[in-house]
Design a protein around this motif. Sequence first.
Motif, PDB file in Angstrom:
ATOM      1  N   THR A  84      -2.645 -29.204  31.374  1.00  0.00           N
ATOM      2  CA  THR A  84      -2.059 -28.112  30.594  1.00  0.00           C
ATOM      3  C   THR A  84      -3.148 -27.156  30.097  1.00  0.00           C
ATOM      4  N   LEU A  85      -4.414 -27.536  30.283  1.00  0.00           N
ATOM      5  CA  LEU A  85      -5.525 -26.711  29.815  1.00  0.00           C
ATOM      6  C   LEU A  85      -6.002 -25.750  30.903  1.00  0.00           C
ATOM      7  N   ARG A  86      -6.583 -24.630  30.481  1.00  0.00           N
ATOM      8  CA  ARG A  86      -7.091 -23.632  31.424  1.00  0.00           C
ATOM      9  C   ARG A  86      -8.573 -23.878  31.690  1.00  0.00           C
ATOM     10  N   ILE A  87      -8.946 -23.858  32.967  1.00  0.00           N
ATOM     11  CA  ILE A  87     -10.319 -24.183  33.372  1.00  0.00           C
ATOM     12  C   ILE A  87     -10.999 -22.966  33.980  1.00  0.00           C
ATOM     13  N   LEU A  88     -12.249 -22.733  33.563  1.00  0.00           N
ATOM     14  CA  LEU A  88     -13.095 -21.710  34.172  1.00  0.00           C
ATOM     15  C   LEU A  88     -14.148 -22.416  35.023  1.00  0.00           C
ATOM     16  N   TYR A  89     -14.230 -22.036  36.294  1.00  0.00           N
ATOM     17  CA  TYR A  89     -15.188 -22.640  37.218  1.00  0.00           C
ATOM     18  C   TYR A  89     -16.241 -21.599  37.581  1.00  0.00           C
ATOM     19  N   LEU A  90     -17.485 -21.813  37.138  1.00  0.00           N
ATOM     20  CA  LEU A  90     -18.608 -20.931  37.471  1.00  0.00           C
ATOM     21  C   LEU A  90     -19.325 -21.513  38.676  1.00  0.00           C
ATOM     22  N   SER A  91     -19.339 -20.778  39.790  1.00  0.00           N
ATOM     23  CA  SER A  91     -19.865 -21.342  41.029  1.00  0.00           C
ATOM     24  C   SER A  91     -20.704 -20.324  41.782  1.00  0.00           C
ATOM     25  N   GLY A  92     -21.207 -20.749  42.938  1.00  0.00           N
ATOM     26  CA  GLY A  92     -21.896 -19.846  43.841  1.00  0.00           C
ATOM     27  C   GLY A  92     -20.909 -19.251  44.832  1.00  0.00           C
ATOM     28  N   ASP A  93     -21.388 -18.322  45.650  1.00  0.00           N
ATOM     29  CA  ASP A  93     -20.503 -17.700  46.637  1.00  0.00           C
ATOM     30  C   ASP A  93     -20.202 -18.641  47.799  1.00  0.00           C
ATOM     31  N   TYR A  94     -21.012 -19.703  47.912  1.00  0.00           N
ATOM     32  CA  TYR A  94     -20.801 -20.699  48.967  1.00  0.00           C
ATOM     33  C   TYR A  94     -20.688 -22.072  48.319  1.00  0.00           C
ATOM     34  N   THR A  95     -19.627 -22.796  48.642  1.00  0.00           N
ATOM     35  CA  THR A  95     -19.479 -24.169  48.148  1.00  0.00           C
ATOM     36  C   THR A  95     -19.071 -25.058  49.315  1.00  0.00           C
ATOM     37  N   SER A  96     -19.632 -26.252  49.356  1.00  0.00           N
ATOM     38  CA  SER A  96     -19.315 -27.178  50.441  1.00  0.00           C
ATOM     39  C   SER A  96     -18.046 -27.978  50.149  1.00  0.00           C
ATOM     40  N   TYR A  97     -17.578 -27.916  48.888  1.00  0.00           N
ATOM     41  CA  TYR A  97     -16.370 -28.642  48.497  1.00  0.00           C
ATOM     42  C   TYR A  97     -15.526 -27.703  47.637  1.00  0.00           C
ATOM     43  N   ASP A  98     -14.292 -27.440  48.056  1.00  0.00           N
ATOM     44  CA  ASP A  98     -13.440 -26.479  47.360  1.00  0.00           C
ATOM     45  C   ASP A  98     -12.808 -27.117  46.125  1.00  0.00           C
ATOM     46  N   LEU A  99     -13.628 -27.287  45.087  1.00  0.00           N
ATOM     47  CA  LEU A  99     -13.177 -27.983  43.886  1.00  0.00           C
ATOM     48  C   LEU A  99     -12.005 -27.269  43.221  1.00  0.00           C
ATOM     49  N   ASP A 100     -12.048 -25.957  43.170  1.00  0.00           N
ATOM     50  CA  ASP A 100     -10.951 -25.220  42.528  1.00  0.00           C
ATOM     51  C   ASP A 100      -9.629 -25.440  43.259  1.00  0.00           C
ATOM     52  N   ILE A 101      -9.673 -25.414  44.583  1.00  0.00           N
ATOM     53  CA  ILE A 101      -8.450 -25.621  45.371  1.00  0.00           C
ATOM     54  C   ILE A 101      -7.936 -27.050  45.205  1.00  0.00           C
ATOM     55  N   LYS A 102      -8.861 -28.015  45.191  1.00  0.00           N
ATOM     56  CA  LYS A 102      -8.471 -29.421  45.003  1.00  0.00           C
ATOM     57  C   LYS A 102      -7.789 -29.619  43.656  1.00  0.00           C
ATOM     58  N   LEU A 103      -8.345 -29.010  42.612  1.00  0.00           N
ATOM     59  CA  LEU A 103      -7.764 -29.167  41.274  1.00  0.00           C
ATOM     60  C   LEU A 103      -6.422 -28.439  41.158  1.00  0.00           C
ATOM     61  N   LYS A 104      -6.320 -27.276  41.786  1.00  0.00           N
ATOM     62  CA  LYS A 104      -5.052 -26.552  41.765  1.00  0.00           C
ATOM     63  C   LYS A 104      -3.952 -27.360  42.440  1.00  0.00           C
TER      64      LYS A 104
END
Length: 226
Positions: free
Chosen positions: A111-131
């Motif tokens: 129920t909480l809102r998350i801000l993900y600070l990342s690089g332009d390239y990631t080897s693991y799509d953490l934001d997509i996995k969490l969504k």
Amino acid sequence: MTILLTRPYALSINSKHRLLMLGKNSVIIPLIKVQNIDIQVMDDNYDVVILTSQNAVHAVEKSSWIKRKPIFVVGNKTKEKLLQIGCGCVMSSNGTARNLEETIVNNVSNTLRILYLSGDYTSYDLDIKLKSRGYDVTKKTAYRANAVQSLSKQEIGVMNTSDTILFYSPRTASVFTKLAWQYSLRGNDKVAICISNNCASLISELVWKEIRIANRPNEKAMFALL
């Protein structure tokens, strides 16, 4: 023994110092060049902040509101840097981005809102996995990780005369493999030390004297294999 450090320069400098404390000589040839992005992130009712790299710490330094939020990170080195700049609540998964995903699921309500600070390239799509698991995640790019496209004669010489090469990320391993084919770099007399199995898989098409994989995805475990 000559150890080659291939991670971004600012991180390699710290690694070089730690190796020197262990009595090990090392040289630095960064295969990824980090370009910070000067972003100003407004406090848009975010409850939690996540980082998957030390390279994103700079985006937190001037944001007093982020320092007051719970921050979840991949590694202890990132946690140490955040604590040093005044962040009050930092939790490390001390593993990979996949481990961080589970740490967040086990500790943060969706129920909480998350801000993900990342690089332009990631080897693991953490934001997509969490969504996909019901989380509200906003991803902001804090830096660019630019792959090196060419090597100088001096750099080629250093690479060919190094005994051991440390690979801290799948991205760096991938860049090295491309350059190795491009410049016919010699690997059959070298030991490759990788931070993970994924990292090792990306250099496995090259011929090595030996590939060693850390039993934990951190620098301490990598140094134990020297």
